[in-house]
Enzyme design. Structure first.
Site, PDB file in Angstrom:
ATOM      1  N   LYS A   1      -4.889 -11.786   4.000  1.00 37.65           N
ATOM      2  CA  LYS A   1      -4.341 -11.987   5.337  1.00 37.65           C
ATOM      3  C   LYS A   1      -2.817 -12.035   5.335  1.00 37.65           C
ATOM      4  O   LYS A   1      -2.187 -11.816   6.360  1.00 37.65           O
ATOM      5  CB  LYS A   1      -4.974 -13.214   5.976  1.00 37.65           C
ATOM      6  CG  LYS A   1      -6.455 -12.930   6.268  1.00 37.65           C
ATOM      7  CD  LYS A   1      -7.155 -14.023   7.005  1.00 37.65           C
ATOM      8  CE  LYS A   1      -8.608 -13.658   7.281  1.00 37.65           C
ATOM      9  NZ  LYS A   1      -9.406 -13.565   6.036  1.00 37.65           N
TER      10      LYS A   1
HETATM   11  C1  LIG Z   1     -10.711 -13.084   6.039  1.00 30.02           C
HETATM   12  C2  LIG Z   1     -11.251 -12.721   4.746  1.00 30.02           C
HETATM   13  C3  LIG Z   1     -12.267 -11.767   4.625  1.00 30.02           C
HETATM   14  C4  LIG Z   1     -12.922 -11.118   5.819  1.00 30.02           C
HETATM   15  O1  LIG Z   1     -12.041 -10.258   6.509  1.00 30.02           O
HETATM   16  P1  LIG Z   1     -12.350  -9.867   8.009  1.00 30.02           P
HETATM   17  O2  LIG Z   1     -11.167  -9.097   8.466  1.00 30.02           O
HETATM   18  O3  LIG Z   1     -12.525 -11.155   8.753  1.00 30.02           O
HETATM   19  O4  LIG Z   1     -13.603  -9.073   8.005  1.00 30.02           O
HETATM   20  C5  LIG Z   1     -12.684 -11.424   3.352  1.00 30.02           C
HETATM   21  N1  LIG Z   1     -12.161 -12.008   2.258  1.00 30.02           N
HETATM   22  C6  LIG Z   1     -11.189 -12.935   2.342  1.00 30.02           C
HETATM   23  C7  LIG Z   1     -10.664 -13.549   1.095  1.00 30.02           C
HETATM   24  C8  LIG Z   1     -10.689 -13.306   3.578  1.00 30.02           C
HETATM   25  O5  LIG Z   1      -9.730 -14.221   3.656  1.00 30.02           O
END
Ligand SMILES: *Cc1c(COP(=O)(O)O)cnc(C)c1O
Length: 495
Positions: free
Chosen positions: A112
Site C-alpha cells: 500500500k
Molecule cells: C491490502 C493488502 C492486500 C489486498 O489488496 P487489495 O487491493 O485490497 O485487494 C494483499 N496483501 C497485503 C499485504 C495487503 O496489505
C-alpha cells in the site's frame, strides 16, 4: 485527451480527475471510473528503457489529465524517492520459474506504500487546483496495512488530518504496533470492537451522512478517503504492472508483445483491478489470477456468478485479505454490465440489503480475463515452506496465498505463460506466521524478537521499518464500539 470520471451508480455524477481524487467516494455512494480506459501511448520497448518514475509519468498522465506535467512530475518525484529502500522502487525476483514483484520496499514494508506515498501529494495538488480552503480529513478503515501506510503518508502534511479505524483484534501485533506508535500531531488511531467490514461500513456511513458533512463544513473541514476506492490509489497501482512488464522485456525474459499472467493476492479487489486496467490499457496480459484466502467470496463469485457475503468471517494468517465486501469489485461489475449505472446500482442495492447479488450470463462473459482461486491456511503455510526449501526465497503469508493459487492454476490449465506474482508484504511484517511455516517458531519470543531469527535463517536484512517500531512509544490508545465511531470523529475534530 481529457478523461472524465463518472460514478458507477449515476453517470450524471461526473468529476475531473483532481475532483475525484479529492472526493474519494462519489456522493451517491458509487465509485468514480474513467468513461474509457486510456491506451498506453508509448511503445513497450521504450518503456523498457525507462526508470520507475518515468514509467509512472507515462501511465498516470493518461488518467490524471487535469494535472499539468509539472504538477504530476512533482508528485511522482516527491513520492518515489529514498523513502524506498531500493532505487528500483519495486523489485522483481525470480524463484521457481515465477517472477515475484516485490511491492514492499516502502516505509511500511507493504504494497500500500506504492500508492499511499503519492496520494497525499496528488490530494494537496488537487485541493490547490480546485481552490479548496478547508482542511482535508482523511477517514480510513483498515484491515492492517492501509492504516499504517496512510498514516505514514499523511503524517504532518499541512492542511490534513487523518483518522484511522482498525479491528482491535483483527490485525497482527506488528501491524498494531506500527499504527499505535505513529507520530504526527494530525494523526488519530482508533481500535474498534468489530471486524474490518464493520469499520468500513461505519466509515462509508460517515461519508454519506449529510448532517455530519454540514457540521464539518461549518468548522472548515471536508472528508476525503485514502481507501483503495480513491482513484488516486488505483492509478499509481497500475504503474508497477507496466513497470514489471518493462523490466521483463529489458532483461530478455520475454519478447516485445509476449503476454504475461498476473497473480494477485486479493482482498478489497483494488490491486487486481489495477492489473485489469493495465491490461485494458494494452499491456499484453493473458490471465489475471485472483487469489483469495479462506474468505473466498471472490473465488465463489468467479465460479458461480453469485456474490454472497452471507457467511462466517474467518480470521486467517493473511489478515489484509480477510474481507467479505470487496469494494473495488464494483468497478468491474459496472464495466461488465456495459457501463450501465442503473444495473450496477441495482446490484449494489441488493448487496447492501441482502448481502448478495447474481450477475447475468452475458455479464459472466466479461469475467473471462480472470481465474479465481483460493488457498487454505494449510496450503498457504505449506507454500511458504516449499518455496523456501526449494529456492531459499522467503515470502509472507499474503504472497504465499497468491503463490499457492498460481500453483493450482498451472496444474489446472497447464498454462506456462510467464507469470508475475504480486508480492504484497515483506515477510518481516508477518514474522510469526512465516517462522511457523518453516518450522522455526519460538513461542517464548515476541513477534519483534523473532525478526532477528528470521534474519538469521533467511539472510534477508531487517528493514528499517521494523527497527523503528522496536523502541517507539505508544501514542494512540483510543478504542470504541462500532456505533461510537461517529462520536469519536467529532471528538477528535472538536465539532
Ligand atoms: C491490502 C493488502 C492486500 C489486498 O489488496 P487489495 O487491493 O485490497 O485487494 C494483499 N496483501 C497485503 C499485504 C495487503 O496489505
Amino acid at each position: 485527451m481529457s478523461i472524465t470520471y463518472v460514478s458507477t451508480r449515476d453517470k450524471n455524477n461526473t468529476a475531473t480527475a483532481s475532483q475525484a481524487v479529492l472526493q474519494g467516494l462519489a456522493k451517491d455512494g458509487g465509485l468514480y471510473v474513467p468513461t474509457a480506459v486510456p491506451a498506453l501511448d508509448v511503445p513497450l520497448s521504450d518503456l523498457s528503457q525507462m526508470d520507475y518514475r518515468q514509467i509512472a509519468y507515462e501511465v498516470m498522465k493518461l488518467f490524471l489529465t487535469d494535472y499539468t506535467e509539472e504538477e504530476l512530475k512533482g508528485c511522482i518525484a516527491a513520492a518515489y524517492d529514498d523513502k524506498f529502500d531500493t532505487p528500483e522502487i519495486a523489485e522483481l525476483k525470480e524463484a521457481d520459474g515465477a517472477y515475484y514483484l516485490e511491492l514492499f520496499h516502502g516505509r511500511t514494508i507493504a504494497f500500500k506504500d506504492m500508492a499511499l506515498s503519492i496520494l497525499p501529494h496528488l490530494m494537496i495538488t488537487a485541493a490547490r487546483k480546485n481552490a479548496i480552503k478547508d482542511d482535508i480529513v482523511i477517514l480510513t478503515a483498515t484491515s492492517g496495512d492501509t492504516g499504517k501506510a496512510a498514516l505514514a503518508g499523511f503524517a504532518d502534511v499541512a492542511g490534513t488530518k487523518i483518522i484511522v479505524f482498525y479491528p482491535k483484534d483483527g490485525v497482527s501485533d506488528i501491524q498494531k504496533r506500527q499504527m499505535v506508535t505513529q507520530k504526527g500531531d494530525n494523526t488519530f488511531v482508533v481500535g474498534i470492537d468489530g471486524n474490518f467490514d464493520q469499520a468500513q461500513t461505519g466509515v462509508k456511513q460517515m461519508f454519506n451522512d449529510a448532517a455530519l458533512n454540514e457540521a464539518m463544513s461549518r468548522a472548515g473541514y471536508r472528508f476525503s478517503s485514502a481507501n483503495s476506492i480513491n482513484i488516486g490509489r488505483l492509478v499509481p497501482q497500475i504503474v508497477y504492472y507496466v513497470a514489471s512488464y518493462a523490466r521483463l522485456l529489458k532483461d530478455g525474459k520475454i519478447t516485445d508483445g509476449q503476454a504475461i499472467n498476473i497473480t494477485v493476492p486479493t482482498g478489497n479487489f483494488g490491486n487486481i483491478l489495477a492489473a485489469y486496467y493495465a491490461k485494458e490499457m494494452g499491456l499484453p496480459v493473458h490471465k489475471l489470477i485472483c487469489a483469495s484466502n479462506e474468505n473466498k467470496v471472490l473465488f465463489d463469485f468467479f465460479s458461480s456468478g453469485t456474490y454472497d457475503k452471507n457467511r462466517d468471517f474467518i480470521l486467517t494468517s493473511s489478515p489484509s485479505m480477510d474481507i467479505l465486501i470487496s469494494s473495488n469489485l464494483e468497478r468491474l461489475i459496472y464495466r461488465i454490465c456495459g457501463n450501465d449505472d442503473k444495473k450496477n446500482a441495482e446490484l449494489m442495492g441488493a448487496l447492501s440489503a441482502g448481502g448478495k447479488y447474481e450477475i447475468s450470463d452475458s455479464m459472466k462473459q466479461g469475467l473471462s480475463d480472470f481465474y479465481g482461486g483460493f488457498a487454505t491456511e494449510e496450503e498457504t503455510s505449506a507454500e511458504i515452506a516449499r518455496l523456501f526449501d526449494q529456492t531459499g526465497y522467503i515470502i509472507d503469508t499474503h504472497t504465499a496465498v497468491a503463490s499457492a493459487v498460481y500453483g493450482k492454476y498451472r496444474k489446472d490449465t497447464g498454462d506456462d505463460t510467464p507469470t508475475v506474482i504480486a508480492s504484497t508484504a515483506s515477510p518481516y511484517k508477518f514474522t510469526r506466521s512465516v517462522m511457523r511455516a518453516i518450522g522455526k517458531d519460538d513461542a517464548n519470543k515476541s513477534d519483534l524478537e523473532l525478526t532477528d531469527d528470521l534474519c538469521a535463517v533467511s539472510g534477508v536484512a531487517i528493514p528499517p521499518a521494523i527497527d523503528e517500531i522496536k523502541n517507539a512509544p505508544v501514542r494512540h490508545t483510543t478504542t470504541c464500539a462500532v456505533d461510537e465511531m461517529q462520536d469519536t470523529v467529532k471528538n477528535f475534530l472538536g465539532i
